[in-house]
Scaffold this motif. Structure first.
Motif, PDB file in Angstrom:
ATOM      1  N   VAL A 217       6.790   8.256  -9.318  1.00  0.00           N
ATOM      2  CA  VAL A 217       5.500   8.088  -8.547  1.00  0.00           C
ATOM      3  C   VAL A 217       4.770   6.514  -8.806  1.00  0.00           C
ATOM      4  O   VAL A 217       4.400   6.759  -9.883  1.00  0.00           O
ATOM      5  N   GLY A 218       4.873   5.683  -7.798  1.00  0.00           N
ATOM      6  CA  GLY A 218       4.460   4.359  -7.969  1.00  0.00           C
ATOM      7  C   GLY A 218       5.625   3.216  -8.018  1.00  0.00           C
ATOM      8  O   GLY A 218       6.626   3.477  -8.716  1.00  0.00           O
ATOM      9  N   ALA A 219       5.212   2.342  -7.446  1.00  0.00           N
ATOM     10  CA  ALA A 219       6.168   1.154  -7.287  1.00  0.00           C
ATOM     11  C   ALA A 219       5.744  -0.218  -7.603  1.00  0.00           C
ATOM     12  O   ALA A 219       5.919  -1.060  -6.981  1.00  0.00           O
ATOM     13  N   GLY A 220       4.407  -0.136  -8.420  1.00  0.00           N
ATOM     14  CA  GLY A 220       4.070  -1.471  -8.999  1.00  0.00           C
ATOM     15  C   GLY A 220       4.794  -1.811 -10.019  1.00  0.00           C
ATOM     16  O   GLY A 220       5.886  -1.616 -10.364  1.00  0.00           O
ATOM     17  N   GLY A 221       4.276  -2.811 -10.984  1.00  0.00           N
ATOM     18  CA  GLY A 221       4.845  -3.108 -12.307  1.00  0.00           C
ATOM     19  C   GLY A 221       5.346  -1.989 -13.066  1.00  0.00           C
ATOM     20  O   GLY A 221       6.627  -2.134 -13.578  1.00  0.00           O
ATOM     21  N   ALA A 222       4.755  -1.066 -13.383  1.00  0.00           N
ATOM     22  CA  ALA A 222       5.135  -0.026 -14.193  1.00  0.00           C
ATOM     23  C   ALA A 222       6.134   0.931 -13.522  1.00  0.00           C
ATOM     24  O   ALA A 222       7.162   1.120 -14.012  1.00  0.00           O
ATOM     25  N   GLY A 223       6.104   0.942 -12.432  1.00  0.00           N
ATOM     26  CA  GLY A 223       6.981   2.020 -11.453  1.00  0.00           C
ATOM     27  C   GLY A 223       8.353   1.239 -11.600  1.00  0.00           C
ATOM     28  O   GLY A 223       9.461   1.597 -11.867  1.00  0.00           O
ATOM     29  N   ARG A 224       8.344  -0.130 -11.416  1.00  0.00           N
ATOM     30  CA  ARG A 224       9.462  -1.099 -11.542  1.00  0.00           C
ATOM     31  C   ARG A 224      10.295  -0.840 -12.700  1.00  0.00           C
ATOM     32  O   ARG A 224      11.546  -0.507 -12.878  1.00  0.00           O
TER      33      ARG A 224
ATOM     34  N   ARG B  12       2.651   5.365  -2.386  1.00  0.00           N
ATOM     35  CA  ARG B  12       1.594   5.276  -1.160  1.00  0.00           C
ATOM     36  C   ARG B  12       1.846   4.412  -0.127  1.00  0.00           C
ATOM     37  O   ARG B  12       1.909   4.890   0.691  1.00  0.00           O
ATOM     38  N   THR B  13       2.151   3.178  -0.555  1.00  0.00           N
ATOM     39  CA  THR B  13       3.017   2.166   0.351  1.00  0.00           C
ATOM     40  C   THR B  13       4.415   2.314   0.467  1.00  0.00           C
ATOM     41  O   THR B  13       4.951   1.838  -0.418  1.00  0.00           O
ATOM     42  N   ALA B  14       4.959   3.023   1.365  1.00  0.00           N
ATOM     43  CA  ALA B  14       6.052   3.540   1.302  1.00  0.00           C
ATOM     44  C   ALA B  14       7.069   2.219   1.325  1.00  0.00           C
ATOM     45  O   ALA B  14       8.311   2.211   0.741  1.00  0.00           O
ATOM     46  N   SER B  15       6.558   0.975   1.923  1.00  0.00           N
ATOM     47  CA  SER B  15       7.480  -0.243   1.798  1.00  0.00           C
ATOM     48  C   SER B  15       7.797  -0.711   0.542  1.00  0.00           C
ATOM     49  O   SER B  15       8.948  -1.104   0.515  1.00  0.00           O
ATOM     50  N   ARG B  16       6.767  -0.456  -0.334  1.00  0.00           N
ATOM     51  CA  ARG B  16       6.900  -0.871  -1.537  1.00  0.00           C
ATOM     52  C   ARG B  16       8.011  -0.025  -2.307  1.00  0.00           C
ATOM     53  O   ARG B  16       8.903  -0.699  -3.098  1.00  0.00           O
ATOM     54  N   ALA B  17       7.922   1.063  -2.057  1.00  0.00           N
ATOM     55  CA  ALA B  17       9.240   2.020  -2.596  1.00  0.00           C
ATOM     56  C   ALA B  17      10.488   1.868  -2.148  1.00  0.00           C
ATOM     57  O   ALA B  17      11.370   1.734  -2.889  1.00  0.00           O
TER      58      ALA B  17
ATOM     59  N   GLY C 131       7.657   7.796   0.761  1.00  0.00           N
ATOM     60  CA  GLY C 131       6.491   7.738   0.769  1.00  0.00           C
ATOM     61  C   GLY C 131       5.833   8.985  -0.029  1.00  0.00           C
ATOM     62  O   GLY C 131       6.578   9.657  -0.415  1.00  0.00           O
ATOM     63  N   LEU C 132       4.470   9.162  -0.276  1.00  0.00           N
ATOM     64  CA  LEU C 132       4.043  10.148  -1.059  1.00  0.00           C
ATOM     65  C   LEU C 132       4.171  11.637  -0.651  1.00  0.00           C
ATOM     66  O   LEU C 132       4.122  12.640  -1.267  1.00  0.00           O
ATOM     67  N   GLU C 133       4.357  11.575   0.857  1.00  0.00           N
ATOM     68  CA  GLU C 133       4.356  12.940   1.281  1.00  0.00           C
ATOM     69  C   GLU C 133       5.634  13.628   1.074  1.00  0.00           C
ATOM     70  O   GLU C 133       5.764  14.921   1.313  1.00  0.00           O
TER      71      GLU C 133
ATOM     72  N   ASN D  72       4.443   9.801 -13.508  1.00  0.00           N
ATOM     73  CA  ASN D  72       3.399   9.128 -13.015  1.00  0.00           C
ATOM     74  C   ASN D  72       3.484   7.505 -13.369  1.00  0.00           C
ATOM     75  O   ASN D  72       2.924   7.393 -14.403  1.00  0.00           O
ATOM     76  N   ALA D  73       3.577   6.688 -12.498  1.00  0.00           N
ATOM     77  CA  ALA D  73       3.501   5.113 -12.706  1.00  0.00           C
ATOM     78  C   ALA D  73       2.275   4.482 -11.695  1.00  0.00           C
ATOM     79  O   ALA D  73       2.466   3.337 -11.792  1.00  0.00           O
ATOM     80  N   THR D  74       1.573   5.252 -11.510  1.00  0.00           N
ATOM     81  CA  THR D  74       0.398   4.924 -10.563  1.00  0.00           C
ATOM     82  C   THR D  74      -0.693   4.814 -11.589  1.00  0.00           C
ATOM     83  O   THR D  74      -0.832   5.515 -12.770  1.00  0.00           O
ATOM     84  N   SER D  75      -1.790   4.183 -11.313  1.00  0.00           N
ATOM     85  CA  SER D  75      -2.919   4.347 -12.003  1.00  0.00           C
ATOM     86  C   SER D  75      -3.901   5.506 -11.630  1.00  0.00           C
ATOM     87  O   SER D  75      -4.906   5.854 -12.072  1.00  0.00           O
ATOM     88  N   VAL D  76      -3.290   6.406 -10.815  1.00  0.00           N
ATOM     89  CA  VAL D  76      -4.093   7.552 -10.194  1.00  0.00           C
ATOM     90  C   VAL D  76      -4.527   8.553 -11.562  1.00  0.00           C
ATOM     91  O   VAL D  76      -3.378   8.931 -12.185  1.00  0.00           O
TER      92      VAL D  76
HETATM   93  P1  ATR Z   1       1.049  -1.512 -12.301  1.00  0.00           P
HETATM   94  O1  ATR Z   1       1.542  -2.905 -12.798  1.00  0.00           O
HETATM   95  O2  ATR Z   1       0.177  -0.987 -13.284  1.00  0.00           O
HETATM   96  O3  ATR Z   1       2.059  -0.678 -11.695  1.00  0.00           O
HETATM   97  P2  ATR Z   1      -0.039  -2.248  -9.851  1.00  0.00           P
HETATM   98  O4  ATR Z   1       1.174  -3.024  -9.571  1.00  0.00           O
HETATM   99  O5  ATR Z   1      -1.111  -2.666  -9.255  1.00  0.00           O
HETATM  100  O6  ATR Z   1      -0.099  -1.812 -11.370  1.00  0.00           O
HETATM  101  O7  ATR Z   1       0.561  -0.827  -9.122  1.00  0.00           O
HETATM  102  C1  ATR Z   1      -0.348   0.182  -8.941  1.00  0.00           C
HETATM  103  C2  ATR Z   1       0.290   1.446  -8.329  1.00  0.00           C
HETATM  104  O8  ATR Z   1      -0.478   2.617  -8.335  1.00  0.00           O
HETATM  105  C3  ATR Z   1       0.989   1.184  -7.136  1.00  0.00           C
HETATM  106  O9  ATR Z   1       2.176   1.970  -6.871  1.00  0.00           O
HETATM  107  C4  ATR Z   1      -0.282   1.816  -6.046  1.00  0.00           C
HETATM  108  O10 ATR Z   1       0.157   1.986  -4.927  1.00  0.00           O
HETATM  109  P3  ATR Z   1       0.296   1.092  -3.692  1.00  0.00           P
HETATM  110  O11 ATR Z   1       1.598   0.135  -3.880  1.00  0.00           O
HETATM  111  O12 ATR Z   1       0.194   1.853  -2.286  1.00  0.00           O
HETATM  112  O13 ATR Z   1      -0.901   0.135  -3.606  1.00  0.00           O
HETATM  113  C5  ATR Z   1      -0.413   2.891  -6.908  1.00  0.00           C
HETATM  114  N1  ATR Z   1      -1.887   3.500  -6.583  1.00  0.00           N
HETATM  115  C6  ATR Z   1      -3.155   2.869  -6.873  1.00  0.00           C
HETATM  116  N2  ATR Z   1      -4.132   3.584  -6.511  1.00  0.00           N
HETATM  117  C7  ATR Z   1      -3.346   4.640  -6.010  1.00  0.00           C
HETATM  118  C8  ATR Z   1      -4.384   5.693  -5.212  1.00  0.00           C
HETATM  119  N3  ATR Z   1      -5.520   5.900  -5.064  1.00  0.00           N
HETATM  120  N4  ATR Z   1      -3.118   6.627  -4.609  1.00  0.00           N
HETATM  121  C9  ATR Z   1      -1.816   6.537  -4.749  1.00  0.00           C
HETATM  122  N5  ATR Z   1      -1.140   5.410  -5.568  1.00  0.00           N
HETATM  123  C10 ATR Z   1      -2.161   4.636  -5.840  1.00  0.00           C
END
Ligand code: ATR
Length: 275
Positions: free
Chosen positions: A124-131, A149-154, A168-170, A184-188
């Motif tokens: 879960v998460g497609a930012g830097g950590a998720g990658r 959350r932003t499905a296009s990034r996934a 997407g998260l759903e 979990n690779a999001t900041s949630v």
């Molecule tokens: P990092 O390098 O730590 O991964 P990032 O690139 O800013 O930081 O990515 C943050 C991740 O947390 C993303 O996957 C982000 O989802 P989006 O791509 O939709 O922004 C996810 N994230 C942050 N806040 C969130 C929230 N409230 N609910 C769901 N996902 C969240």
């Protein structure tokens, strides 16, 4: 004396100095680990300056990981190039750029006897950590689904990772039905007591690893434990990315227990004396 350090902005609350200095002390290595906060525009000058000054190694964190991967001064290895981010620079000879986040995630799982090869993994998460984690798991032989959350990034990330699917998260509850591993690779869960995954979707056949380490016991991990899942807190990934960097720089086996004790000691101190 060797100098190692961390490039980031901000870095004042970093756990890397106590973790690495515990390793130097344990192995009687004459070295220090210091933090640097260059201006975002000055990254190239900082890397060139570090090389000129004889700094032995640098970790790189937010917001510089992607720019360090593009630096003309750094020869980037295959793993970091595919992830598109460098978190470790080794200045022995030509500066080389590496990404130890992927291997660190795999070692955190291995430490807990979680099999990755053949596992069905949901990131879960497609930012830097998720990658980094998605690439690491795929390299380890897992079947990877990325949900964001932003499905296009996934979708974009899944296009780059062999065999991966993007959602997407759903989709997470359905993906988890047959899964072995959830990361979990999001900041949630960092700022508030919230979880990126509904508690009802967690189950006892899962291993659940969280990249969030402040707090160590996130709501996700609490609910995962209640469902009977195996849980792995965020300090393990942090520890093993540091262990991997230490081993790259020194060519020596890292004193993992000492590094872990220093890291957790600092996290405990921070939690009684909030940042
Ligand atoms: P990092 O390098 O730590 O991964 P990032 O690139 O800013 O930081 O990515 C943050 C991740 O947390 C993303 O996957 C982000 O989802 P989006 O791509 O939709 O922004 C996810 N994230 C942050 N806040 C969130 C929230 N409230 N609910 C769901 N996902 C969240």
């Amino acid at each position: 004396m060797q100098v190692y350090g961390l490039l980031g902005n901000p870095v004042s609350h970093s756990l890397s100095p106590p973790m690495h200095e515990a390793a130097y002390e344990t192995l009687d290595i004459d070295a220090r680990y210091v933090t640097f906060e260059p201006d975002p525009e000055a990254l190239e000058a900082a890397i060139g300056g570090a090389d000129a000054l004889g700094i032995a190694g640098l970790n790189v964190t937010v917001p510089f990981k992607e720019a360090a991967c593009e630096s003309s001064l750094v020869a980037v290895d295959d793993v970091a190039a595919r992830i598109g981010a460098v978190n470790t620079i080794d200045f022995a000879g030509t500066p080389t750029g590496h990404n130890t986040d992927a291997a660190g995630a795999l070692r955190a799982l291995d430490e807990h006897d979680i099999a990755v090869s053949g596992a069905r993994a949901v990131v879960v998460g497609a930012g830097g950590a998720g990658r980094a984690i998605a690439f690491g798991l795929a390299d380890g032989g897992a079947d990877v689904a990325v949900a964001n959350r932003t499905a296009s990034r996934a979708h974009d990330l899944a296009d780059d990772v062999p065999g991966a699917g993007g959602y997407g998260l759903e989709a997470v509850p359905t993906l988890l039905e047959g899964a072995d591993l959830l990361v979990n690779a999001t900041s949630v869960g960092m700022e508030e007591d919230v979880s990126p995954v509904a508690a009802e979707a967690l189950h006892g056949d899962l291993a659940v690893m969280d990249a969030v380490y402040r707090p160590l016991e996130t709501r996700l991990l609490r609910e995962a434990a209640a469902s009977g899942a195996t849980t792995i807190d965020g300090a393990w990934m942090l520890l093993y990315q540091g262990v991997e960097a230490f081993e790259l720089w020194t060519g020596r086996e890292a004193p993992v227990e000492a590094m872990n004790a220093a890291l957790r000691g600092r996290l405990r101190a921070d939690s009684t004396n909030p940042l």
